[in-house]
Structure formats: structure tokens, C-alpha cells
Design a protein around this motif. Structure first.
Motif, short mmCIF file in Angstrom:
data_model
loop_
_atom_site.label_atom_id
_atom_site.label_comp_id
_atom_site.label_asym_id
_atom_site.label_seq_id
_atom_site.Cartn_x
_atom_site.Cartn_y
_atom_site.Cartn_z
N SER A 90 -17.48 -53.68 6.25
CA SER A 90 -17.99 -52.37 5.84
C SER A 90 -16.83 -51.42 5.56
O SER A 90 -16.92 -50.54 4.69
CB SER A 90 -18.91 -51.79 6.92
OG SER A 90 -18.21 -51.56 8.13
N LEU A 91 -15.71 -51.59 6.28
CA LEU A 91 -14.52 -50.79 6.01
C LEU A 91 -13.94 -51.15 4.64
O LEU A 91 -13.47 -50.29 3.90
CB LEU A 91 -13.47 -51.01 7.10
CG LEU A 91 -13.90 -50.68 8.53
CD1 LEU A 91 -12.76 -50.99 9.50
CD2 LEU A 91 -14.31 -49.23 8.66
N VAL A 94 -15.87 -49.48 1.81
CA VAL A 94 -15.48 -48.09 1.57
C VAL A 94 -14.25 -48.04 0.68
O VAL A 94 -14.16 -47.22 -0.25
CB VAL A 94 -15.19 -47.38 2.92
CG1 VAL A 94 -14.64 -45.98 2.67
CG2 VAL A 94 -16.47 -47.30 3.75
N ARG A 95 -13.32 -48.93 0.94
CA ARG A 95 -12.08 -48.98 0.12
C ARG A 95 -12.39 -49.40 -1.32
O ARG A 95 -11.69 -48.99 -2.26
CB ARG A 95 -11.11 -49.97 0.77
CG ARG A 95 -9.82 -50.18 -0.01
CD ARG A 95 -9.03 -48.89 -0.11
NE ARG A 95 -7.78 -49.07 -0.84
CZ ARG A 95 -7.69 -49.11 -2.16
NH1 ARG A 95 -8.78 -48.97 -2.90
NH2 ARG A 95 -6.52 -49.27 -2.75
N THR A 97 -15.05 -48.73 -3.16
CA THR A 97 -16.11 -47.92 -3.77
C THR A 97 -15.98 -47.86 -5.29
O THR A 97 -16.98 -47.98 -6.01
CB THR A 97 -16.08 -46.49 -3.20
OG1 THR A 97 -16.32 -46.55 -1.79
CG2 THR A 97 -17.16 -45.64 -3.85
#
Length: 232
Positions: A90-91, A94-95, A97
């Protein structure tokens, strides 16, 4: 000068390069044979191992679940360990996107392919444009998904012929490739310091917390260090 504008030619070359890199990295999925063998040796049925690779598709989490099963742990413990390790994806999302598709159906499909390898190669090709980064992401993800699941089936159904999966050494291929992808970034002093600090936090936390937490702790340190607020 006739032909396509230079910028279009450069973009096409960058996309082609990204696809080549993605195809090569995706072939590392052959170490799925090791997971298939380990999963069956841990008590899962061959079919369960194959289904887990299809729906779980993140090597670290899958090996964590198999490890808990081999130790005789409860199913809920295995699932919890796998989930904690998978949270790191999930991290990555975010990167990525700006790399992932904008529309919901395609974005949902892409989410299943957000793992260590696809993220690393997409980020590496970002300087060459969004198209190159997307090509790197999709090529790596699709090829890796196909090879991982195919070789998982080979390992699961052919575990007796393979012998001890620990002797194959295929599990070292992915970490080695991942390090190779990160190496150019580690030449920058700030990034190298952050990497060492994150690794130290993860190592210390591993002695105190369950599987998955050390990875998240190290990732949190890296994200904090790379945030605009701390760059100032």
C-alpha cells in the motif's frame, strides 16, 4: 528532417527499453517453483499453493504464511503475518499514484501487481517519462505474474521430484535483482544514509515484533526521510 519529432522518438525508445527491462525482471518469477515446493512441504495442498499464488501474489507474504503452517501455527496467525508483510504494498501504491491508471477498473487490476519488483522498475524509469514508467510497471507485473504462477504449479505438483527446495537457491534471485535496481539510487549520500537507517530499524524491530512490522517500520523511516518537510 522527415519522420517523427525527436521527442516522440525518444519516448518510444524509452518505452521500448522499459519493456525490455520489465520482461527480463519478470522472468525472475521462476523462483515461484521454490514457493510451490515449500508450500506443499509445509502442509498445503498443491491446489492451495497455486490458488494462493494467484490471489496473494506477493512472495514475502506467501512464504510467511507457508512458514507459519510449517511450524504448526494457527491459520489466523499465518494470515496475519502474510497481511502485515503485504501492507508495504500500500505504501508502494502511494508512490506510484502517477504511474497507475486513472480509471477505476484498470486501477483495481493494477493494484494486484503493485509489488517490490514492479515498483522498483517503474520508479527507475520515471525520469524517462510517465509512458516509460507505465511500460516498466505493466511489463514487469504481467510477465512476473505469469512466470510466478506457472512455476508455483510446477513446484507444487512436482515437489517430490524437486527434492529439498532450499537447495535450489532461486529465492536469492529476486532480492539480488531488487538490490541491483536500487544500487544507482544508493550512490546518493542522502539515500544511502536513509537505506542504512531503515535497515537498522527493521533489524532491531525484528527481534521485538511479529513478522511484517519490521518491514513497515523500516519503510516508515524511509518515507519520513524522503518527505518534502525533512528535505528542507
Amino acid at each position: 528532417m522527415s519522420g517523427a519529432p525527436a521527442t516522440e522518438v525518444e519516448e518510444a525508445a524509452a518505452v521500448a527499453s522499459a519493456r525490455r527491462d520489465g520482461f527480463g525482471l519478470g522472468l525472475l518469477g521462476v523462483y515461484g517453483v521454490s514457493f510451490g515446493a515449500v508450500a506443499v512441504a509445509s502442509g498445503l495442498s498443491p491446489l492451495q499453493a497455486v490458488v494462493l499464488s494467484v490471489v496473494g501474489f506477493t512472495g514475502g507474504s506467501q512464504f510467511a504464511l507457508a512458514g507459519v503452517a510449517a511450524a504448526g501455527g494457527a491459520a489466523v496467525t499465518g494470515v496475519a503475518s502474510a497481511w502485515l508483510l503485504g501492507v508495504r504494498n500500500s505504501l508502494y501504491a502511494v508512490r506510484l499514484t502517477d504511474v497507475l491508471p486513472d480509471r477505476a477498473p484498470a486501477r483495481t487490476a493494477a493494484a494486484h501487481l503493485v509489488i517490490d519488483e514492479t515498483t522498483a522498475l517503474a520508479v527507475r524509469h520515471e525520469p524517462h517519462g510517465r509512458a516509460a514508467a507505465r511500460a516498466a510497471f505493466w511489463t514487469t507485473g504481467l510477465v512476473l505474474f505469469a512466470t510466478w504462477n506457472l512455476t508455483t504449479a510446477v513446484g507444487a505438483f512436482g515437489v517430490q521430484a524437486l527434492g529439498d527446495p532450499a537447495t535450489l537457491g532461486l529465492d536469492a534471485a529476486a532480492p539480488a535483482a531488487f538490490l541491483a535496481l536500487l544500487w544507482p539510487a544508493l550512490r546518493r549520500r542522502r539515500t544511502a544514509v536513509l537505506a542504512v537507517l531503515a535497515a537498522a530499524v527493521a533489524a532491531v524491530t525484528s527481534a521485538l515484533a511479529p513478522a511484517g512490522i519490521p518491514v513497515l517500520a523500516g519503510g516508515a523511516v524511509a518515507l519520513l526521510g524522503l518527505s518534502p518537510r525533512w528535505r528542507a
